[in-house]
Design a protein around this motif. Structure first.
Motif, mmCIF file in Angstrom:
data_model
loop_
_atom_site.group_PDB
_atom_site.id
_atom_site.type_symbol
_atom_site.label_atom_id
_atom_site.label_comp_id
_atom_site.label_asym_id
_atom_site.label_seq_id
_atom_site.Cartn_x
_atom_site.Cartn_y
_atom_site.Cartn_z
ATOM 1 N N ASP A 177 -12.857 114.626 78.774
ATOM 2 C CA ASP A 177 -13.970 115.339 79.403
ATOM 3 C C ASP A 177 -14.001 115.053 80.911
ATOM 4 O OD1 ASP A 177 -15.129 112.826 79.781
ATOM 5 O OD2 ASP A 177 -16.568 113.044 78.146
ATOM 6 N N ASP A 178 -15.067 115.464 81.590
ATOM 7 C CA ASP A 178 -15.156 115.331 83.044
ATOM 8 C C ASP A 178 -15.140 113.873 83.498
ATOM 9 O OD1 ASP A 178 -15.238 118.048 83.275
ATOM 10 O OD2 ASP A 178 -17.417 118.162 83.547
ATOM 11 N N GLU A 179 -15.490 112.956 82.601
ATOM 12 C CA GLU A 179 -15.476 111.527 82.938
ATOM 13 C C GLU A 179 -14.194 110.850 82.485
ATOM 14 O OE1 GLU A 179 -18.980 109.941 81.160
ATOM 15 O OE2 GLU A 179 -20.305 110.695 82.754
ATOM 16 N N GLY A 180 -13.215 111.656 82.031
ATOM 17 C CA GLY A 180 -11.957 111.088 81.557
ATOM 18 C C GLY A 180 -12.061 110.451 80.187
ATOM 19 N N ARG A 181 -13.101 110.802 79.433
ATOM 20 C CA ARG A 181 -13.337 110.165 78.144
ATOM 21 C C ARG A 181 -13.017 111.105 76.987
ATOM 22 N NH1 ARG A 181 -16.077 105.425 78.846
ATOM 23 N NH2 ARG A 181 -17.175 105.162 80.843
ATOM 24 N N VAL A 182 -12.644 110.508 75.887
ATOM 25 C CA VAL A 182 -12.500 111.229 74.627
ATOM 26 C C VAL A 182 -12.690 110.226 73.502
ATOM 27 C CG1 VAL A 182 -9.982 110.919 74.407
ATOM 28 C CG2 VAL A 182 -11.086 112.914 73.370
ATOM 29 N N TRP A 183 -13.273 110.700 72.419
ATOM 30 C CA TRP A 183 -13.401 109.831 71.243
ATOM 31 C C TRP A 183 -13.127 110.651 69.996
ATOM 32 C CZ3 TRP A 183 -17.139 110.470 67.362
ATOM 33 C CH2 TRP A 183 -18.172 111.362 67.644
ATOM 34 N N PHE A 184 -12.726 109.955 68.956
ATOM 35 C CA PHE A 184 -12.445 110.635 67.694
ATOM 36 C C PHE A 184 -12.724 109.691 66.538
ATOM 37 C CE2 PHE A 184 -8.498 108.818 69.291
ATOM 38 C CZ PHE A 184 -7.982 108.129 68.197
ATOM 39 N N ARG A 185 -12.892 110.309 65.383
ATOM 40 C CA ARG A 185 -13.138 109.548 64.154
ATOM 41 C C ARG A 185 -11.856 109.457 63.345
ATOM 42 N NH1 ARG A 185 -16.904 113.130 61.330
ATOM 43 N NH2 ARG A 185 -16.221 114.693 62.846
ATOM 44 N N THR A 186 -11.678 108.317 62.684
ATOM 45 C CA THR A 186 -10.476 108.108 61.889
ATOM 46 C C THR A 186 -10.757 106.999 60.883
ATOM 47 O OG1 THR A 186 -8.092 107.664 62.032
ATOM 48 C CG2 THR A 186 -9.495 106.502 63.608
ATOM 49 N N VAL A 187 -9.707 106.387 60.378
ATOM 50 C CA VAL A 187 -9.821 105.182 59.562
ATOM 51 C C VAL A 187 -8.968 104.100 60.222
ATOM 52 C CG1 VAL A 187 -10.273 106.373 57.390
ATOM 53 C CG2 VAL A 187 -7.900 105.902 58.069
ATOM 54 N N VAL A 188 -9.285 102.863 59.923
ATOM 55 C CA VAL A 188 -8.493 101.758 60.463
ATOM 56 C C VAL A 188 -7.093 101.837 59.869
ATOM 57 C CG1 VAL A 188 -8.280 99.259 60.669
ATOM 58 C CG2 VAL A 188 -10.553 100.323 60.711
ATOM 59 N N PRO A 189 -6.067 101.923 60.710
ATOM 60 C CA PRO A 189 -4.716 102.002 60.161
ATOM 61 C C PRO A 189 -4.292 100.675 59.553
ATOM 62 C CG PRO A 189 -4.628 101.740 62.530
ATOM 63 C CD PRO A 189 -6.078 101.917 62.181
ATOM 64 N N SER A 190 -3.298 100.732 58.694
ATOM 65 C CA SER A 190 -2.770 99.539 58.039
ATOM 66 C C SER A 190 -1.468 99.105 58.709
ATOM 67 C CB SER A 190 -2.500 99.849 56.564
ATOM 68 O OG SER A 190 -1.835 98.772 55.938
ATOM 69 N N HIS A 191 -1.135 97.833 58.557
ATOM 70 C CA HIS A 191 0.246 97.439 58.820
ATOM 71 C C HIS A 191 1.127 98.117 57.770
ATOM 72 C CE1 HIS A 191 -1.255 94.513 55.847
ATOM 73 N NE2 HIS A 191 -0.014 94.449 55.407
ATOM 74 N N TYR A 192 2.379 98.272 58.061
ATOM 75 C CA TYR A 192 3.239 98.991 57.122
ATOM 76 C C TYR A 192 4.702 98.642 57.353
ATOM 77 C CZ TYR A 192 4.233 102.115 61.071
ATOM 78 O OH TYR A 192 4.616 102.609 62.285
ATOM 79 N N PRO A 193 5.545 98.859 56.347
ATOM 80 C CA PRO A 193 6.984 98.677 56.552
ATOM 81 C C PRO A 193 7.602 99.948 57.119
ATOM 82 C CG PRO A 193 6.571 99.157 54.250
ATOM 83 C CD PRO A 193 5.218 99.114 54.927
ATOM 84 N N ILE A 194 8.501 99.809 58.078
ATOM 85 C CA ILE A 194 9.283 100.956 58.498
ATOM 86 C C ILE A 194 10.151 101.394 57.316
ATOM 87 C CG2 ILE A 194 9.268 100.271 60.914
ATOM 88 C CD1 ILE A 194 12.118 99.235 60.522
ATOM 89 N N PRO A 195 10.620 102.645 57.295
ATOM 90 C CA PRO A 195 11.407 103.109 56.150
ATOM 91 C C PRO A 195 12.667 102.266 55.951
ATOM 92 C CG PRO A 195 10.692 104.961 57.478
ATOM 93 C CD PRO A 195 10.337 103.735 58.251
ATOM 94 N N THR A 196 12.884 101.852 54.719
ATOM 95 C CA THR A 196 14.044 101.014 54.400
ATOM 96 C C THR A 196 14.975 101.675 53.380
ATOM 97 O OG1 THR A 196 12.751 99.864 52.687
ATOM 98 C CG2 THR A 196 12.806 98.865 54.891
ATOM 99 N N ASP A 197 14.788 102.970 53.153
ATOM 100 C CA ASP A 197 15.608 103.664 52.164
ATOM 101 C C ASP A 197 16.850 104.307 52.782
ATOM 102 O OD1 ASP A 197 14.131 105.488 53.629
ATOM 103 O OD2 ASP A 197 13.870 106.885 51.957
ATOM 104 N N GLY A 198 17.170 103.923 54.005
ATOM 105 C CA GLY A 198 18.335 104.472 54.681
ATOM 106 C C GLY A 198 19.181 103.372 55.287
ATOM 107 N N PRO A 199 20.090 103.727 56.200
ATOM 108 C CA PRO A 199 20.983 102.738 56.801
ATOM 109 C C PRO A 199 20.260 101.613 57.540
ATOM 110 C CG PRO A 199 21.792 104.951 57.194
ATOM 111 C CD PRO A 199 20.442 105.113 56.567
ATOM 112 N N VAL A 200 19.116 101.905 58.160
ATOM 113 C CA VAL A 200 18.378 100.838 58.839
ATOM 114 C C VAL A 200 17.895 99.806 57.830
ATOM 115 C CG1 VAL A 200 16.301 100.297 60.173
ATOM 116 C CG2 VAL A 200 17.745 102.233 60.825
ATOM 117 N N GLY A 201 17.478 100.257 56.664
ATOM 118 C CA GLY A 201 17.093 99.324 55.611
ATOM 119 C C GLY A 201 18.251 98.437 55.169
#
Length: 293
Positions: A177-201
């Protein structure tokens, strides 16, 4: 074998010289530098032919794992620390610190209005994120673009769970907005594993490394006349802050997601009490500073 080192150096010199006529000086420097360092690696560690063939097969598998919603090469760059290193050497200083893009910025975020919810599932701890975007001199930046994406409370991005999460869950493209602000609603994200079903895994398993990332929310901030910024905020006091699988945590980006119990404040943000509130200032650098230092 006598003469092997001399022959190896001659190959390197010839490969470097082969790019001498590249018209673009930056491309020439990048390619010649790549050849010098890659050849030095081979001369130092002397991989066997079988090991090099496996390396080629591994990189082929990485490419084959990529699709419109999965970028295995970014994931590989992340776990090797290269993504974070590129961010670090390009850091300009003076503004909010940058961090990795990650492999899940793969779909266009839906346009949303300030105060909208990016969580479409209704599961998880309610959360409000309030941002203020300013230039380096502290002046607010109206109309700045703020692209947001995060995982669910269960630790998955929308593209990881087609048929479970609607595409666009956890994502939003906002304007300040004009004051450089923005807000939004969400949920607290979780920690998580990066995908391990490929070569990186396969790599993580072979090296006994854990795949976890601490809980965070991604942002790309763009404003006229300013350098784009890719960054996160990390949830304070969560696990894996000291051992992020992609080396992306910076102390300045760890934010307090404070518990708010007051019903009046909940009504102000159109959520139910109790909820969590994260307030964070994002400072972007003017384009005129991009070559500074």
């Amino acid at each position: 074998m006598p003469g092997t080192d001399e022959a190896a150096k001659a190959i390197t010199a010839a490969a470097v010289d082969s790019f001498r006529d590249t018209p673009d000086p930056r491309l020439r420097a990048l390619l010649q530098g790549l050849v010098r360092h890659l050849h030095a690696y081979v001369r130092e560690l002397r991989p066997t032919i079988e090991e090099w063939e496996y390396a080629v097969e591994y990189l082929t598998a990485v490419g084959q794992k990529c699709d419109p919603t999965r970028q295995e090469f970014i994931l590989l760059s992340d776990v090797l620390g290269v993504s974070m290193l590129v961010e670090t050497v390009n850091e300009q200083g003076g503004g909010t610190e940058s961090t990795v893009l990650g492999p899940f910025h793969v779909v266009e975020s839906p346009k949303r209005e300030g105060g909208d919810a990016i969580d479409l599932m209704g599961a998880g701890e309610p959360c409000v994120v309030s941002l203020r975007v300013t230039s380096a001199d502290g002046s607010p930046l109206a109309g700045a673009s703020v692209d947001v994406w995060q995982c669910s409370a269960d630790g998955f991005y929308d593209v990881q769970q087609p048929g479970i999460q609607p595409l666009g869950n956890g994502r939003g493209l906002f304007r300040t907005d004009d004051e450089g602000r923005v807000w939004f609603r969400t949920v607290v994200p979780s920690h998580y594993p990066i995908p391990t079903d490929g070569p990186v895994g396969v790599l993580l398993d072979a090296t006994r490394r854990h795949p976890y990332r601490p809980a965070h929310i991604h942002f790309i901030v763009e404003a006229d006349g300013h350098r784009p910024l890719t960054t996160h905020i990390f949830v304070a006091d969560g696990p894996y802050l000291d051992s992020d699988a992609v080396f992306a945590v910076k102390e300045s980006l760890v934010a307090d997601f404070a518990r708010v119990d007051e019903a009046d404040r909940a009504r102000e943000y159109r959520v139910s009490a109790p909820f969590r509130l994260a307030e964070f200032d994002i400072v972007v650098q003017p384009e005129t500073n991009k070559d500074a230092g």
